[in-house]
Design a protein around this motif. Structure first.
Motif, short mmCIF file in Angstrom:
data_model
loop_
_atom_site.label_atom_id
_atom_site.label_comp_id
_atom_site.label_asym_id
_atom_site.label_seq_id
_atom_site.Cartn_x
_atom_site.Cartn_y
_atom_site.Cartn_z
N ASP A 99 0.78 -1.29 -0.10
CA ASP A 99 -0.11 -0.16 -0.02
C ASP A 99 0.77 1.28 -0.21
OD1 ASP A 99 -1.34 2.20 0.84
OD2 ASP A 99 -2.80 1.07 1.98
N PRO A 100 0.75 2.15 -1.09
CA PRO A 100 1.90 3.20 -1.29
C PRO A 100 1.81 4.15 -0.06
CG PRO A 100 0.81 2.61 -3.22
CD PRO A 100 0.00 1.83 -2.28
N LEU A 101 0.73 4.33 0.35
CA LEU A 101 0.68 5.44 1.63
C LEU A 101 0.93 4.79 2.90
CD1 LEU A 101 0.13 8.36 2.42
CD2 LEU A 101 -2.38 7.89 2.55
N LEU A 102 0.26 3.60 3.17
CA LEU A 102 0.68 2.92 4.34
C LEU A 102 1.99 2.49 4.38
CD1 LEU A 102 -0.14 1.61 7.02
CD2 LEU A 102 -1.01 -0.36 5.80
N ARG B 139 7.49 10.05 10.03
CA ARG B 139 7.02 9.74 11.47
C ARG B 139 5.90 10.84 11.98
NH1 ARG B 139 13.52 10.47 12.80
NH2 ARG B 139 13.96 8.04 12.60
N ARG B 140 5.57 11.70 11.21
CA ARG B 140 4.57 12.73 11.70
C ARG B 140 3.11 12.10 11.05
NH1 ARG B 140 1.52 16.79 9.07
NH2 ARG B 140 2.66 16.68 7.40
N PHE B 141 3.14 11.26 9.84
CA PHE B 141 2.19 10.65 9.30
C PHE B 141 1.74 9.24 10.33
CE2 PHE B 141 2.94 11.91 4.96
CZ PHE B 141 2.49 13.05 5.19
N ALA B 142 3.00 8.67 10.85
CA ALA B 142 2.75 7.62 11.66
C ALA B 142 2.21 7.88 13.00
CB ALA B 142 4.16 6.83 12.15
N VAL C 211 -4.48 10.24 7.61
CA VAL C 211 -3.23 10.64 7.08
C VAL C 211 -3.35 11.00 5.50
CG1 VAL C 211 -1.28 9.07 6.01
CG2 VAL C 211 -2.07 8.58 8.36
N THR C 212 -4.40 10.53 4.95
CA THR C 212 -4.79 11.02 3.51
C THR C 212 -5.10 12.77 3.50
OG1 THR C 212 -5.78 8.89 2.88
CG2 THR C 212 -6.42 10.74 1.70
N ALA C 213 -5.82 12.91 4.63
CA ALA C 213 -6.29 14.46 4.81
C ALA C 213 -4.52 15.13 4.96
CB ALA C 213 -7.16 14.63 6.08
N ALA C 214 -3.96 14.81 5.82
CA ALA C 214 -2.58 15.40 5.93
C ALA C 214 -1.76 15.31 4.91
CB ALA C 214 -1.75 14.41 7.02
#
Length: 555
Positions: free
Chosen positions: A488-491, A526-529, A545-548
C-alpha cells in the motif's frame, strides 16, 4: 453503485463487463448403461487427459502458474480420489456422476479445514468440471472470448484460466469469492492484473455494463460517471509511466534508503523480480516446495537445488527465506495432518517444525549448503514465533547448522510486545502484517464475513509495528515488513515512520511504493505515523493520513 472487496495490487481499470459462463450442471444420478469396467476405463482415460492438459498449460505459463497447475494435475490423479471414484462406479453410477460426487466430497473436506487448504477447494471444482466436460465431449467452462478488452467477472477463477489469460483483452478481474491467498489473487499479483476479489455483489453485474475497478481501495463502481471514468483513465496513464520508468533504489525524499524487496513463492520467479527492480528478496515462501513433495519431505539435495537457483538470481543482495510455514491449516502427511478445530491457533509454523525437528534441521542444512556456494546475502527466519524461548531455540539451532543471519517473523501480538527481548536474541525481525492483523483483531483473514476487520491501518496493529520498530532501533537491528501492507503506497510511508527499515511486497507493487516513498522525508513519515496512531480505527487512520497528505500538497 459502489461494491467493495479485497484489492490485489494498486492498479485501476475501466471497461465493459464480461461474465464467466456458469459451470456445467451436476450430472444426473442415473444408472450406467455401459457397465462398471467400461465406466472405469472412461474415467481413467479422462483423468489422464485432463492431468496432461493441465501440465501442458503449466509448462506454457511458467512461474508460479506452473506450480499451481502441476498441483491441479496431481489432484486429477490423486489415489484417494481414484479409490472413491472406483467405489461409486462399483455402485453402478456413470463416470460423470462418480467424478462429480467424489470431487464434491473431497472439496467439502478441504473447505471445512479452512486456511490454505480451504482456498484450494475451488481448484478441485475446476478439475472436476474439466473431467466431466471431457467425459461429455464438450468444452470446459472457461474465459469468454470477446473482440474488445473487458473486465472479467466470475464467482472465482480457476488457476488454469488465470494462468493463460490474454492480458491484451482482460483489463481486470472481479470475483465474488476468494480471499487474498486464493490462487486467483496469487496469480493476479504475479501477472500484475488489476483485481478485486471477495466482492459479495459481483454477480449482480451484467454483461456489457461499464465498471471502474480500483484495486488500490478494493472497490468496483458500476455505472460510473463520466468524471469517474476520466479519473480512472488518468490514473492508468500515470501508473503506466511509473512502471516504464527505470527502477531506482527505494529511498525517501531526504535520501534515507528504504530497500524495496520482493515476496516470492517460487525460485522460478526470482529472475523476473530482479529484472523488475527488486533490490533483493524480503520473503521467500518455501511452502510450494513441500506441498508438492507428496508423502515425504523433499530431500536436502532437492531443497538445496531450489535454494541455489533462488540465491543465484540475487548475487550480492539480501535474500530472506522463511522456513516451512505449515501445520493444521496446511496439513502435510510427513509433518502434521491431525485435524484441529481452530488451525490458525494450532500447531503451525515453528511449533510444528519443533515437533518434527528432523525436517527443520534438514531445511536449515540445505539452506546453509546453498549459501556456501552462492554469493547472495542469505537471511533465514522462522514463522509463527510467539515466545522469547522459541526465538532463542531457533537462532541457536540455525547458527549451529552454519547460518549467519537468523531472525524471526512477528505475526502474533505476544512477540511484538516482547520485541526488546526478541531483538536481543535475533539478528532481525520481519513483520507479517497479514497474520499480525488477524491475531490482533481476532478476524480470520480468509473469512469474507469479517474482512472489514482485516485492515492493517488499524491503530492497534500499527502500535505493535511501532513497538518492534522502536526495539529494532534501540538494538541497532533491522526490522522489515513482508505482509501485504507494504504494498500500500501510503501505508508504506507510515510503516517507515514506525521504524521499518525495509519493505517487501509483490513485485508488481514495487513501482507504486518506490514513487510514494520518494515524495516524503523521514520526518514526514514519522508525523504521518503519529497521526495514524492517534486515530480510533482503521478507516479513521487512513482518512487522517490522507487528509494530512492533501494539506501538505495544498501548502
Amino acid at each position: 453503485m459502489r461494491m467493495t472487496g479485497t484489492g490485489i495490487g494498486q492498479g485501476v481499470a475501466t471497461g465493459p463487463v464480461a461474465r464467466m459462463p456458469e459451470p456445467l450442471a451436476t450430472p444426473a444420478d442415473v444408472p450406467s448403461t455401459l457397465g462398471v469396467e467400461a465406466e472405469k476405463t472412461r474415467t481413467l482415460e479422462s483423468l489422464g487427459r485432463v492431468a496432461r492438459a493441465l501440465e501442458e498449460r503449466g509448462a506454457k505459463a511458467g512461474g508460479t502458474a506452473r506450480d499451481v497447475l502441476e498441483a491441479q494435475a496431481m489432484m486429477a490423479e490423486d489415489p484417494t480420489l481414484a479409490d472413491s471414484i472406483d467405489d461409486l462406479l462399483g455402485q453402478g453410477k456413470t463416470a460423470e456422476r462418480a467424478v462429480s460426487e467424489a470431487f464434491a466430497a473431497f472439496r467439502d473436506q478441504l473447505a471445512a479445514m479452512g486456511g490454505y487448504l480451504g482456498e484450494r477447494a475451488a481448484d478441485l471444482d475446476d478439475v472436476a468440471q474439466r473431467v466431466i466436460a471431457d467425459l461429455l465431449g464438450v468444452p470446459a467452462p472457461g474465459v469468454p472470448e470477446r473482440d474488445e478488452p473487458f473486465v472479467l467477472v466470475a464467482r472465482d477463477l480457476a488457476p488454469a484460466d488465470t494462468a493463460l489469460l490474454d492480458l491484451d483483452k482482460v483489463l481486470a478481474l472481479v470475483t465474488s469469492d476468494g480471499g487474498p491467498t486464493s490462487h486467483t489473487a496469487i496469480l493476479a499479483r504475479e501477472k500484475s492484473i488489476v483485481a478485486v476479489v471477495g466482492v459479495l455483489d459481483a454477480l449482480s453485474l451484467t454483461d456489457g455494463e461499464t465498471v471502474v475497478v480500483d484495486a488500490a481501495v478494493g472497490a468496483v463502481v458500476s455505472e460510473p460517471t463520466e468524471e469517474e471514468v476520466t479519473a480512472a483513465r488518468t490514473r492508468i496513464a500515470e501508473r503506466a509511466a511509473l512502471v516504464d520508468a527505470p527502477a531506482t533504489p527505494g529511498a525517501l525524499a531526504d535520501g534515507t534508503a528504504i530497500p524495496l524487496l520482493a515476496n516470492l513463492g517460487s525460485s522460478k520467479a526470482a529472475k523476473a523480480a530482479a529484472d523488475g527492480g527488486a533490490e533483493g528478496v524480503g520473503l521467500f515462501r518455501t511452502e510450494f516446495l513441500f506441498l508438492d513433495a507428496g508423502g515425504s519431505a523433499p530431500t536436502i539435495d532437492e531443497q538445496r537445488a531450489h535454494y541455489i537457483e533462488l540465491l543465484e538470481a540475487f548475487p550480492g543482495k539480501k535474500v530472506v527465506v522463511r522456513l516451512l510455514d505449515a501445520g493444521a491449516d496446511k496439513p502435510l502427511e510427513f509433518l502434521n495432518d491431525a485435524h484441529e478445530e481452530n488451525p490458525a491457533l494450532g500447531l503451525r509454523g515453528l511449533r510444528a517444525l519443533r515437533v518434527s525437528e528432523d525436517i527443520l534441521r534438514e531445511q536449515l542444512t540445505a539452506l546453509a549448503e546453498a549459501d556456501k556456494v552462492t554469493s547472495a546475502d542469505l537471511w533465514v527466519m522462522a514463522p509463527m514465533v510467539s515466545t522469547v524461548e522459541e526465538t532463542t531455540y531457533f537462532v541457536t539451532l540455525a547458527k549451529e547448522l552454519g547460518l549467519k543471519t537468523v531472525g524471526v517473523m512477528v505475526e502474533v501480538p505476544s512477540i511484538a510486545l516482547l520485541a526488546d527481548k526478541v531483538m536481543a536474541e535475533a539478528d532481525f525481525a520481519s513483520i507479517g502484517t497479514n497474520d499480525l492483523t488477524q491475531y490482533t483483531l481476532a478476524a480470520d483473514r480468509l473469512l469474507g464475513s469479517v474482512a472489514a476487520f482485516q485492515d492493517p491501518w488499524h491503530p492497534a496493529v500499527l502500535r505493535l509495528v511501532g513497538e518492534v520498530g522502536a526495539a529494532g532501533a534501540r538494538a541497532g537491528k533491522p526490522v522489515g515488513i513482508c505482509g501485504e501492507a507494504a504494498a500500500d503506497p501510503l501505508l508504506a510511508v507510515v510503516l517507515v515512520g514506525l521504524g521499518a527499515t525495509t519493505l517487501s511486497m509483490s513485485p508488481s507493487a514495487l513501482a507504486d511504493v518506490r514513487a510514494s516513498l520518494s515524495r516524503y522525508t523521514l520526518d514526514e513519515a514519522r508525523r504521518f505515523a503519529d497521526i495514524a496512531l492517534a486515530a480510533s480505527g482503521a478507516a479513521e487512520a487512513r482518512a487522517a493520513v490522507t487528509a494530512a497528505v492533501a494539506s501538505r500538497k495544498e501548502n
